[in-house]
Design a protein around this motif. Structure first.
Motif, PDB file in Angstrom:
ATOM      1  N   THR A 164       5.203  43.058  15.056  1.00 56.39           N
ATOM      2  CA  THR A 164       5.695  42.150  16.097  1.00 56.39           C
ATOM      3  C   THR A 164       6.039  42.927  17.359  1.00 56.39           C
ATOM      4  OG1 THR A 164       6.582  40.652  14.410  1.00 56.39           O
ATOM      5  CG2 THR A 164       7.432  40.395  16.641  1.00 56.39           C
TER       6      THR A 164
ATOM      7  N   THR B 244       2.904  43.777  19.144  1.00 54.98           N
ATOM      8  CA  THR B 244       2.354  42.572  19.779  1.00 54.98           C
ATOM      9  C   THR B 244       3.095  42.265  21.071  1.00 54.98           C
ATOM     10  OG1 THR B 244       1.722  41.669  17.638  1.00 54.98           O
ATOM     11  CG2 THR B 244       1.885  40.109  19.462  1.00 54.98           C
ATOM     12  N   ILE B 245       4.417  42.310  21.021  1.00 54.20           N
ATOM     13  CA  ILE B 245       5.232  42.024  22.209  1.00 54.20           C
ATOM     14  C   ILE B 245       4.924  43.031  23.314  1.00 54.20           C
ATOM     15  CG2 ILE B 245       7.579  41.990  23.139  1.00 54.20           C
ATOM     16  CD1 ILE B 245       8.508  40.960  20.375  1.00 54.20           C
ATOM     17  N   LYS B 246       4.892  44.297  22.961  1.00 53.55           N
ATOM     18  CA  LYS B 246       4.612  45.335  23.967  1.00 53.55           C
ATOM     19  C   LYS B 246       3.239  45.136  24.587  1.00 53.55           C
ATOM     20  CE  LYS B 246       5.528  49.544  22.750  1.00 53.55           C
ATOM     21  NZ  LYS B 246       5.753  50.764  21.956  1.00 53.55           N
TER      22      LYS B 246
ATOM     23  N   GLU C 274       1.650  42.243  24.915  1.00 46.38           N
ATOM     24  CA  GLU C 274       1.684  41.065  25.795  1.00 46.38           C
ATOM     25  C   GLU C 274       2.440  41.325  27.084  1.00 46.38           C
ATOM     26  OE1 GLU C 274       2.081  37.156  24.680  1.00 46.38           O
ATOM     27  OE2 GLU C 274       1.135  37.383  22.714  1.00 46.38           O
TER      28      GLU C 274
ATOM     29  N   THR D 130       6.351  31.898  24.048  1.00 44.60           N
ATOM     30  CA  THR D 130       6.443  32.391  22.685  1.00 44.60           C
ATOM     31  C   THR D 130       7.908  32.607  22.338  1.00 44.60           C
ATOM     32  OG1 THR D 130       4.379  33.595  23.090  1.00 44.60           O
ATOM     33  CG2 THR D 130       5.564  34.159  21.111  1.00 44.60           C
TER      34      THR D 130
ATOM     35  N   TRP E  51      10.330  34.993  20.182  1.00 50.79           N
ATOM     36  CA  TRP E  51      10.452  36.251  19.449  1.00 50.79           C
ATOM     37  C   TRP E  51      11.920  36.504  19.174  1.00 50.79           C
ATOM     38  CZ3 TRP E  51       7.088  37.666  23.957  1.00 50.79           C
ATOM     39  CH2 TRP E  51       5.736  37.683  23.601  1.00 50.79           C
TER      40      TRP E  51
ATOM     41  N   MET F  14      12.756  42.010  20.883  1.00 53.38           N
ATOM     42  CA  MET F  14      12.469  41.936  22.317  1.00 53.38           C
ATOM     43  C   MET F  14      13.236  43.021  23.075  1.00 53.38           C
ATOM     44  SD  MET F  14      10.760  40.777  24.668  1.00 53.38           S
ATOM     45  CE  MET F  14      10.184  39.208  25.150  1.00 53.38           C
TER      46      MET F  14
ATOM     47  N   ALA G  72      11.378  46.220  22.673  1.00 54.67           N
ATOM     48  CA  ALA G  72      10.153  46.233  23.490  1.00 54.67           C
ATOM     49  C   ALA G  72      10.491  46.477  24.951  1.00 54.67           C
ATOM     50  CB  ALA G  72       9.396  44.918  23.325  1.00 54.67           C
TER      51      ALA G  72
END
Length: 175
Positions: free
Chosen positions: A9, A12-14, A16, A51, A53, A58, A61
């Motif tokens: 996750t 993925t966040i980084k 995006e 989204t 999270w 977060m 990230a």
């Protein structure tokens, strides 16, 4: 030791957040499923994506990407509106939805690597969108082109009128 799902996750966040122009954070508590679907649709139409999270992931990230600390904003339920291109359109979508649905609370966000508070998000939403700016520029260019065309067209018209007046005077002088 972090679990595998949280590590994925975080990646993925980084990924995006790497090349975004803005990210708006909202509290969606109190919205029905239907209202959330409408909000997501409005945001998607604005070229952004919403989204949800975990705040803790977060925060990691944001720290790793060296984005500004969001402090107290990342408490409670948070949805993240990520705008890869046009931050104004996504801010307008969030602001307009929040006007109709008081349950949606705008918390703030990040734009061009800088922290933006709630009033900043609303001010950004008040700016003209990219399409509106393009339309204004096209209108100005069209007006200038129209003025040039009228001026250029006026020269032969003026010359023709002058010749016509001279021609009308000549027969009068000859008599």
């Amino acid at each position: 030791m972090p679990n595998k799902q949280n590590v994925e996750t975080l990646a993925t966040i980084k990924d995006e957040l790497k090349d975004i122009s803005a990210m708006w954070i909202v509290d969606y508590r109190g919205l029905s499923v239907k209202e959330i679907q409408e909000l997501r649709r409005n945001i998607r139409d604005a070229g952004a994506k919403m989204t949800v999270w975990k705040n803790t992931i977060m925060k990691l990230a944001i720290e790793e990407l060296k984005l500004p600390d969001l402090g107290e904003i990342l408490t409670g339920p948070s949805a993240f509106v990520v705008a890869p291109e046009d931050p104004v359109a996504s801010a307008k979508a969030v602001r307009d939805f929040a006007k109709k649905n008081e349950a949606l609370e705008i918390k703030g966000g990040v734009m061009d690597g800088e922290f933006v508070d709630v009033e900043g998000v609303k001010a950004i939403a008040a700016l003209p969108s990219r399409e509106e700016v393009y339309a204004q520029i096209a209108s100005m260019i069209s007006g200038v082109a129209r003025g040039i065309a009228t001026a250029i067209n006026g020269v032969p018209r003026g010359l023709a009128q002058s010749i016509s007046q001279v021609a009308e005077q000549k027969p009068a002088d000859a008599a």
